[in-house]
Scaffold this motif. Structure first.
Motif, PDB file in Angstrom:
ATOM      1  N   LEU A 264       0.858  -1.179   0.000  1.00  0.00           N
ATOM      2  CA  LEU A 264       0.000   0.000   0.000  1.00  0.00           C
ATOM      3  C   LEU A 264       0.899   1.235   0.000  1.00  0.00           C
ATOM      4  CD1 LEU A 264      -2.936   1.122   0.372  1.00  0.00           C
ATOM      5  CD2 LEU A 264      -2.423   1.184   2.813  1.00  0.00           C
ATOM      6  N   VAL A 265       0.621   2.179  -0.896  1.00  0.00           N
ATOM      7  CA  VAL A 265       1.428   3.404  -0.961  1.00  0.00           C
ATOM      8  C   VAL A 265       1.089   4.280   0.235  1.00  0.00           C
ATOM      9  CG1 VAL A 265       2.009   5.450  -2.314  1.00  0.00           C
ATOM     10  CG2 VAL A 265       1.486   3.298  -3.481  1.00  0.00           C
ATOM     11  N   GLU A 266       2.088   4.584   1.062  1.00  0.00           N
ATOM     12  CA  GLU A 266       1.912   5.485   2.206  1.00  0.00           C
ATOM     13  C   GLU A 266       2.247   6.920   1.826  1.00  0.00           C
ATOM     14  OE1 GLU A 266       4.294   4.114   5.485  1.00  0.00           O
ATOM     15  OE2 GLU A 266       2.722   2.761   6.167  1.00  0.00           O
ATOM     16  N   ALA A 267       3.299   7.078   1.041  1.00  0.00           N
ATOM     17  CA  ALA A 267       3.739   8.422   0.662  1.00  0.00           C
ATOM     18  C   ALA A 267       4.469   8.349  -0.672  1.00  0.00           C
ATOM     19  CB  ALA A 267       4.658   8.998   1.735  1.00  0.00           C
ATOM     20  N   GLY A 268       4.439   9.471  -1.398  1.00  0.00           N
ATOM     21  CA  GLY A 268       5.136   9.558  -2.667  1.00  0.00           C
ATOM     22  C   GLY A 268       4.188   9.406  -3.843  1.00  0.00           C
ATOM     23  N   PHE A 269       4.725   9.700  -5.001  1.00  0.00           N
ATOM     24  CA  PHE A 269       3.984   9.567  -6.241  1.00  0.00           C
ATOM     25  C   PHE A 269       4.944   9.014  -7.279  1.00  0.00           C
ATOM     26  CE2 PHE A 269       2.858  11.040 -10.455  1.00  0.00           C
ATOM     27  CZ  PHE A 269       1.532  10.658 -10.540  1.00  0.00           C
TER      28      PHE A 269
ATOM     29  N   PRO B   5      -0.713   7.843  -2.773  1.00  0.00           N
ATOM     30  CA  PRO B   5      -1.007   7.361  -1.424  1.00  0.00           C
ATOM     31  C   PRO B   5      -2.408   6.752  -1.350  1.00  0.00           C
ATOM     32  CG  PRO B   5       0.111   9.471  -1.287  1.00  0.00           C
ATOM     33  CD  PRO B   5      -0.185   9.225  -2.743  1.00  0.00           C
ATOM     34  N   GLY B   6      -2.495   5.597  -0.697  1.00  0.00           N
ATOM     35  CA  GLY B   6      -3.750   4.890  -0.542  1.00  0.00           C
ATOM     36  C   GLY B   6      -3.987   3.822  -1.588  1.00  0.00           C
ATOM     37  N   GLN B   7      -3.153   3.783  -2.633  1.00  0.00           N
ATOM     38  CA  GLN B   7      -3.307   2.784  -3.689  1.00  0.00           C
ATOM     39  C   GLN B   7      -2.492   1.539  -3.376  1.00  0.00           C
ATOM     40  OE1 GLN B   7      -2.401   5.092  -7.339  1.00  0.00           O
ATOM     41  NE2 GLN B   7      -4.140   3.949  -8.154  1.00  0.00           N
ATOM     42  N   VAL B   8      -2.974   0.410  -3.893  1.00  0.00           N
ATOM     43  CA  VAL B   8      -2.248  -0.852  -3.750  1.00  0.00           C
ATOM     44  C   VAL B   8      -1.359  -1.047  -4.976  1.00  0.00           C
ATOM     45  CG1 VAL B   8      -2.503  -3.360  -3.629  1.00  0.00           C
ATOM     46  CG2 VAL B   8      -4.061  -1.881  -2.353  1.00  0.00           C
ATOM     47  N   CYS B   9      -0.106  -1.413  -4.737  1.00  0.00           N
ATOM     48  CA  CYS B   9       0.845  -1.723  -5.800  1.00  0.00           C
ATOM     49  C   CYS B   9       1.159  -3.211  -5.728  1.00  0.00           C
ATOM     50  CB  CYS B   9       2.142  -0.928  -5.630  1.00  0.00           C
ATOM     51  SG  CYS B   9       1.930   0.840  -5.708  1.00  0.00           S
TER      52      CYS B   9
ATOM     53  N   VAL C  50      10.016   8.336  -5.899  1.00  0.00           N
ATOM     54  CA  VAL C  50      10.311   7.498  -4.733  1.00  0.00           C
ATOM     55  C   VAL C  50       8.997   7.209  -4.010  1.00  0.00           C
ATOM     56  CG1 VAL C  50      11.549   7.356  -2.545  1.00  0.00           C
ATOM     57  CG2 VAL C  50      12.608   8.494  -4.507  1.00  0.00           C
ATOM     58  N   LEU C  51       8.782   5.944  -3.681  1.00  0.00           N
ATOM     59  CA  LEU C  51       7.570   5.531  -2.974  1.00  0.00           C
ATOM     60  C   LEU C  51       7.917   4.974  -1.602  1.00  0.00           C
ATOM     61  CD1 LEU C  51       5.638   3.618  -5.791  1.00  0.00           C
ATOM     62  CD2 LEU C  51       5.109   5.878  -4.874  1.00  0.00           C
ATOM     63  N   ARG C  52       7.073   5.334  -0.652  1.00  0.00           N
ATOM     64  CA  ARG C  52       7.141   4.712   0.673  1.00  0.00           C
ATOM     65  C   ARG C  52       5.909   3.811   0.765  1.00  0.00           C
ATOM     66  NH1 ARG C  52       7.770   7.456   6.609  1.00  0.00           N
ATOM     67  NH2 ARG C  52       6.706   5.774   7.699  1.00  0.00           N
ATOM     68  N   LEU C  53       6.138   2.517   0.975  1.00  0.00           N
ATOM     69  CA  LEU C  53       5.074   1.522   0.926  1.00  0.00           C
ATOM     70  C   LEU C  53       4.969   0.767   2.241  1.00  0.00           C
ATOM     71  CD1 LEU C  53       6.187  -0.054  -2.466  1.00  0.00           C
ATOM     72  CD2 LEU C  53       4.416   1.652  -2.169  1.00  0.00           C
ATOM     73  N   GLN C  54       3.795   0.237   2.487  1.00  0.00           N
ATOM     74  CA  GLN C  54       3.604  -0.683   3.614  1.00  0.00           C
ATOM     75  C   GLN C  54       3.276  -2.049   3.022  1.00  0.00           C
ATOM     76  OE1 GLN C  54       0.337   0.135   6.236  1.00  0.00           O
ATOM     77  NE2 GLN C  54       1.000  -1.397   7.724  1.00  0.00           N
ATOM     78  N   ALA C  55       4.047  -3.058   3.396  1.00  0.00           N
ATOM     79  CA  ALA C  55       3.862  -4.401   2.864  1.00  0.00           C
ATOM     80  C   ALA C  55       2.520  -4.974   3.313  1.00  0.00           C
ATOM     81  CB  ALA C  55       5.002  -5.306   3.313  1.00  0.00           C
ATOM     82  N   LEU C  56       1.746  -5.466   2.342  1.00  0.00           N
ATOM     83  CA  LEU C  56       0.447  -6.071   2.631  1.00  0.00           C
ATOM     84  C   LEU C  56       0.511  -7.595   2.644  1.00  0.00           C
ATOM     85  CD1 LEU C  56      -1.878  -3.872   0.397  1.00  0.00           C
ATOM     86  CD2 LEU C  56      -1.519  -3.699   2.863  1.00  0.00           C
ATOM     87  N   GLU C  57       1.474  -8.153   1.940  1.00  0.00           N
ATOM     88  CA  GLU C  57       1.596  -9.607   1.799  1.00  0.00           C
ATOM     89  C   GLU C  57       3.066  -9.998   1.898  1.00  0.00           C
ATOM     90  OE1 GLU C  57      -0.946 -11.710   1.288  1.00  0.00           O
ATOM     91  OE2 GLU C  57      -2.542 -10.285   0.811  1.00  0.00           O
TER      92      GLU C  57
END
Length: 168
Positions: free
Chosen positions: A68-73, A92-96, A106-113
């Motif tokens: 999940l994108v936490e920050a960045g574009f 932010p808020g989108q699933v990659c 640069v993207l800051r992501l939170q691992a979902l899986e």
């Protein structure tokens, strides 16, 4: 002969499917940049990335796990999963999805899986499962052989017996 041709075609299809699954998994990022609680970045193999880890993905890198994108574009090349050639915006808020290539920011992501539970891994498992099963052509050839072989052997035996009885 028909059975042999069916098995040859089946073997070729299975080899192509296995190659496609291997190629798909090879496009995953081998390592991920994990942002630790102290703010330092650590490189880890994707097998050591856990749900909830914060990841940093720079341009030219692949998304290591479904996140999940936490920050960045950024613009992402998602053709690996979707076949779409046009870049897709990541906000932010989108699933990659794992395997997508970061083209711009640069993207800051939170691992979902975990990596083994990602969409890419699931697709590779489906391709591998498809390669393991018999194709419909091989099943058809097997059914035909079950009838054809006994009939031909019986006809050959009867022809031999008739020829023998008639002295031919």
């Amino acid at each position: 002969f028909l059975l042999l041709i069916g098995r040859l075609l089946d073997h070729q299809l299975k080899a192509r499917a296995r190659s496609a699954a291997a190629d798909l998994l090879a496009l995953q990022a081998p390592v991920a940049v994990v942002l630790a609680a102290d703010g330092l970045e650590h490189r880890r193999p994707i097998g050591e990335v856990f749900v909830g880890d914060v990841l940093i993905v720079r341009p030219g890198e692949r998304i290591p796990v479904d996140s999940l994108v936490e920050a960045g574009f950024a613009e992402l090349d998602t053709s690996l999963l979707t076949g779409e050639t046009a870049p897709v915006a990541a906000r932010p808020g989108q699933v990659c999805r794992a395997g997508a290539l970061n083209l711009t920011g640069v993207l800051r992501l939170q691992a979902l899986e975990r990596s083994e539970d990602s969409a890419v891994a699931a697709i590779a498992r489906l391709v591998e499962a498809g390669a393991q099963s018999k194709s419909k052509y091989v099943q058809l050839a097997d059914r035909a052989a079950q009838v054809y072989v006994p009939v031909v052997h019986t006809a050959a035996a009867l022809t031999f017996a008739a020829g023998w009885a008639l002295g031919l």
